[in-house]
Design a protein around this motif. Sequence first.
Motif, PDB file in Angstrom:
ATOM      1  N   THR A  19      -3.191 -76.555  48.845  1.00 37.31           N
ATOM      2  CA  THR A  19      -3.719 -75.647  47.826  1.00 37.31           C
ATOM      3  C   THR A  19      -4.328 -76.469  46.694  1.00 37.31           C
ATOM      4  O   THR A  19      -3.684 -77.401  46.198  1.00 37.31           O
ATOM      5  N   TYR A  20      -5.549 -76.109  46.303  1.00 30.75           N
ATOM      6  CA  TYR A  20      -6.252 -76.853  45.251  1.00 30.75           C
ATOM      7  C   TYR A  20      -7.011 -75.899  44.336  1.00 30.75           C
ATOM      8  O   TYR A  20      -7.519 -74.863  44.781  1.00 30.75           O
ATOM      9  N   HIS A  21      -7.102 -76.275  43.060  1.00 26.10           N
ATOM     10  CA  HIS A  21      -8.021 -75.625  42.136  1.00 26.10           C
ATOM     11  C   HIS A  21      -9.306 -76.448  42.041  1.00 26.10           C
ATOM     12  O   HIS A  21      -9.246 -77.681  41.959  1.00 26.10           O
ATOM     13  N   VAL A  22     -10.447 -75.778  42.045  1.00 28.86           N
ATOM     14  CA  VAL A  22     -11.715 -76.404  41.664  1.00 28.86           C
ATOM     15  C   VAL A  22     -12.031 -75.844  40.289  1.00 28.86           C
ATOM     16  O   VAL A  22     -12.473 -74.700  40.157  1.00 28.86           O
ATOM     17  N   SER A  23     -11.791 -76.639  39.262  1.00 34.74           N
ATOM     18  CA  SER A  23     -11.811 -76.103  37.900  1.00 34.74           C
ATOM     19  C   SER A  23     -12.105 -77.197  36.889  1.00 34.74           C
ATOM     20  O   SER A  23     -12.110 -78.387  37.211  1.00 34.74           O
ATOM     21  N   ALA A  24     -12.315 -76.783  35.658  1.00 33.48           N
ATOM     22  CA  ALA A  24     -12.495 -77.731  34.562  1.00 33.48           C
ATOM     23  C   ALA A  24     -11.158 -78.235  34.042  1.00 33.48           C
ATOM     24  O   ALA A  24     -11.073 -79.297  33.434  1.00 33.48           O
ATOM     25  N   GLY A  25     -10.100 -77.459  34.243  1.00 31.57           N
ATOM     26  CA  GLY A  25      -8.768 -77.868  33.847  1.00 31.57           C
ATOM     27  C   GLY A  25      -8.648 -78.098  32.352  1.00 31.57           C
ATOM     28  O   GLY A  25      -9.117 -77.298  31.534  1.00 31.57           O
ATOM     29  N   SER A  26      -8.040 -79.206  31.982  1.00 41.02           N
ATOM     30  CA  SER A  26      -7.802 -79.504  30.569  1.00 41.02           C
ATOM     31  C   SER A  26      -9.091 -79.762  29.796  1.00 41.02           C
ATOM     32  O   SER A  26      -9.089 -79.772  28.567  1.00 41.02           O
ATOM     33  N   THR A  84      -6.317 -72.066  31.571  1.00 40.41           N
ATOM     34  CA  THR A  84      -6.975 -73.197  32.229  1.00 40.41           C
ATOM     35  C   THR A  84      -6.246 -73.408  33.541  1.00 40.41           C
ATOM     36  O   THR A  84      -5.051 -73.088  33.661  1.00 40.41           O
ATOM     37  N   PHE A  85      -6.953 -73.936  34.524  1.00 41.39           N
ATOM     38  CA  PHE A  85      -6.395 -74.084  35.864  1.00 41.39           C
ATOM     39  C   PHE A  85      -6.248 -75.573  36.183  1.00 41.39           C
ATOM     40  O   PHE A  85      -7.250 -76.296  36.292  1.00 41.39           O
ATOM     41  N   ASP A  86      -5.009 -75.995  36.294  1.00 37.72           N
ATOM     42  CA  ASP A  86      -4.713 -77.408  36.513  1.00 37.72           C
ATOM     43  C   ASP A  86      -5.461 -77.930  37.742  1.00 37.72           C
ATOM     44  O   ASP A  86      -5.441 -77.298  38.800  1.00 37.72           O
ATOM     45  N   ASN A  87      -6.140 -79.080  37.612  1.00 35.41           N
ATOM     46  CA  ASN A  87      -6.912 -79.630  38.735  1.00 35.41           C
ATOM     47  C   ASN A  87      -6.536 -81.069  39.054  1.00 35.41           C
ATOM     48  O   ASN A  87      -7.333 -81.812  39.629  1.00 35.41           O
ATOM     49  N   ARG A  88      -5.308 -81.464  38.686  1.00 28.74           N
ATOM     50  CA  ARG A  88      -4.916 -82.858  38.923  1.00 28.74           C
ATOM     51  C   ARG A  88      -4.857 -83.199  40.409  1.00 28.74           C
ATOM     52  O   ARG A  88      -5.162 -84.326  40.791  1.00 28.74           O
ATOM     53  N   ARG A  89      -4.490 -82.251  41.235  1.00 30.16           N
ATOM     54  CA  ARG A  89      -4.494 -82.508  42.681  1.00 30.16           C
ATOM     55  C   ARG A  89      -5.900 -82.878  43.157  1.00 30.16           C
ATOM     56  O   ARG A  89      -6.075 -83.836  43.921  1.00 30.16           O
ATOM     57  N   ARG A 137      -8.488 -83.958  41.373  1.00 25.40           N
ATOM     58  CA  ARG A 137      -8.939 -85.222  40.789  1.00 25.40           C
ATOM     59  C   ARG A 137      -8.347 -86.404  41.557  1.00 25.40           C
ATOM     60  O   ARG A 137      -9.042 -87.387  41.832  1.00 25.40           O
ATOM     61  N   ASP A 138      -7.075 -86.311  41.918  1.00 28.98           N
ATOM     62  CA  ASP A 138      -6.445 -87.395  42.667  1.00 28.98           C
ATOM     63  C   ASP A 138      -6.978 -87.468  44.101  1.00 28.98           C
ATOM     64  O   ASP A 138      -7.140 -88.561  44.653  1.00 28.98           O
ATOM     65  N   GLU A 139      -7.252 -86.315  44.694  1.00 33.93           N
ATOM     66  CA  GLU A 139      -7.662 -86.264  46.106  1.00 33.93           C
ATOM     67  C   GLU A 139      -9.070 -86.791  46.317  1.00 33.93           C
ATOM     68  O   GLU A 139      -9.337 -87.554  47.247  1.00 33.93           O
ATOM     69  N   ILE A 140     -10.003 -86.376  45.465  1.00 38.86           N
ATOM     70  CA  ILE A 140     -11.415 -86.738  45.708  1.00 38.86           C
ATOM     71  C   ILE A 140     -12.113 -87.311  44.483  1.00 38.86           C
ATOM     72  O   ILE A 140     -13.332 -87.512  44.510  1.00 38.86           O
ATOM     73  N   GLY A 141     -11.388 -87.562  43.402  1.00 36.37           N
ATOM     74  CA  GLY A 141     -12.037 -88.096  42.201  1.00 36.37           C
ATOM     75  C   GLY A 141     -12.924 -87.085  41.516  1.00 36.37           C
ATOM     76  O   GLY A 141     -13.962 -87.432  40.931  1.00 36.37           O
ATOM     77  N   PHE A 142     -12.529 -85.823  41.547  1.00 36.61           N
ATOM     78  CA  PHE A 142     -13.342 -84.720  41.019  1.00 36.61           C
ATOM     79  C   PHE A 142     -13.600 -84.888  39.521  1.00 36.61           C
ATOM     80  O   PHE A 142     -12.672 -85.015  38.730  1.00 36.61           O
ATOM     81  N   GLU A 143     -14.879 -84.898  39.123  1.00 39.20           N
ATOM     82  CA  GLU A 143     -15.282 -85.015  37.726  1.00 39.20           C
ATOM     83  C   GLU A 143     -16.455 -84.069  37.466  1.00 39.20           C
ATOM     84  O   GLU A 143     -17.614 -84.473  37.442  1.00 39.20           O
TER      85      GLU A 143
END
Length: 392
Positions: free
Chosen positions: A277-284, A350-355, A357-363
Amino acid sequence: MFAWQTPLSNAWQESLVSSARAQAMGVDSLLLTGATGFIGGNLLVTLINVGLVERIVCLVRGASVADALARLRAAAVRCGLPHARAQRITEANVMVGELGSAFSEIDLARLAKASHVINCAALASFSTHPQVLDTNVHDTLRFASHFDGSKALRRFLHVSTAMACGTQCGANVQEAPFGYGETRHLVQYTRSKREVERLLRSTYPRLPLAVVRPSIVVGHTVLGTLPSASVFWVFRVVHGARRFTARAMNRVDVVSADDCARALALLAVKPSLAFDTYHVSAGSDAPTIGQIIRAMDEATGTSGRRYSMCRARDFGRIAREVVGRERCGSGRLIEHALRLYAGFAELDYTFDNRRLRDEIGFEPLPFTDYVSECVRTSRGVGIAEQMRWDFK
């Protein structure tokens, strides 16, 4: 340039596309649904750009294969694929049908060959459409049943929505499968997406399922609102009115369609994932309403009175200001829509997206950095016209 703005950089996009291109070598056949929609169209373009055009099959509604192919090409062009490259999409990339279709033996054989499935198809309407539950729950489950126990399938990526969490979460919503309890929702669409997530997990436990929940998808970092004006009209109204029912410090978690598509593509083809399960989001990094208004001020070259909070009963007056008194029908629809979107904004999620970011370097590129493109491509387009993207 405001302090929160950063120079437009292609570093994350280029590295992600490069990574997806390398990992796409493990894809035998990728089945994509919803390819004529906003997220799906951008995803189709991304998949073509990473070299998968000869291995993609798109489930597309149409009166014939030729009709479905024309719709598919038009969606790809609308999402930025050059016309010449769109001609590389052929009838071999098309399967005529929809999620709940009774497939022919030939099409069932094509489904059985799929090594990867990305399910973007849904009735993404905030209206009280009678088919929301049928399409988003029953038809989706029927479609997934064709892959239960498949020996060829390695990934079934289901695109949900971050707001499937409902209205009873904390300010920072975590990435995790939902429980089985009931929760309140603002619209039937988000309720249906939560329900189908639960049923996919419980009904087909052998399905190699990964659920991806985009937050609010608005615009394109290069094309602005040309692929879709969904939701951006709300920001136009709030910017013009300088008032809304949410505080100026409330955050709005927004990602662009092209950043979302790149993330989906890599999550689909990556050989293994750490989570399901992953969020695709801006997060913090999600901007506040005040920051968005100031970015729109810069984009429009204007400034207005200071933003202030209003009450929901003021939306009727705001709607009349937007469309004029002579178009009362559109005004009533805008008033109704503003009440719905105010409910989302007031949550301050806000929707946490740390997973991710760690998985694919999402920026993802911040909304405030590409809002100027959304403003530019909205010039001369009426609010009521843009609103119809969300109320089909």
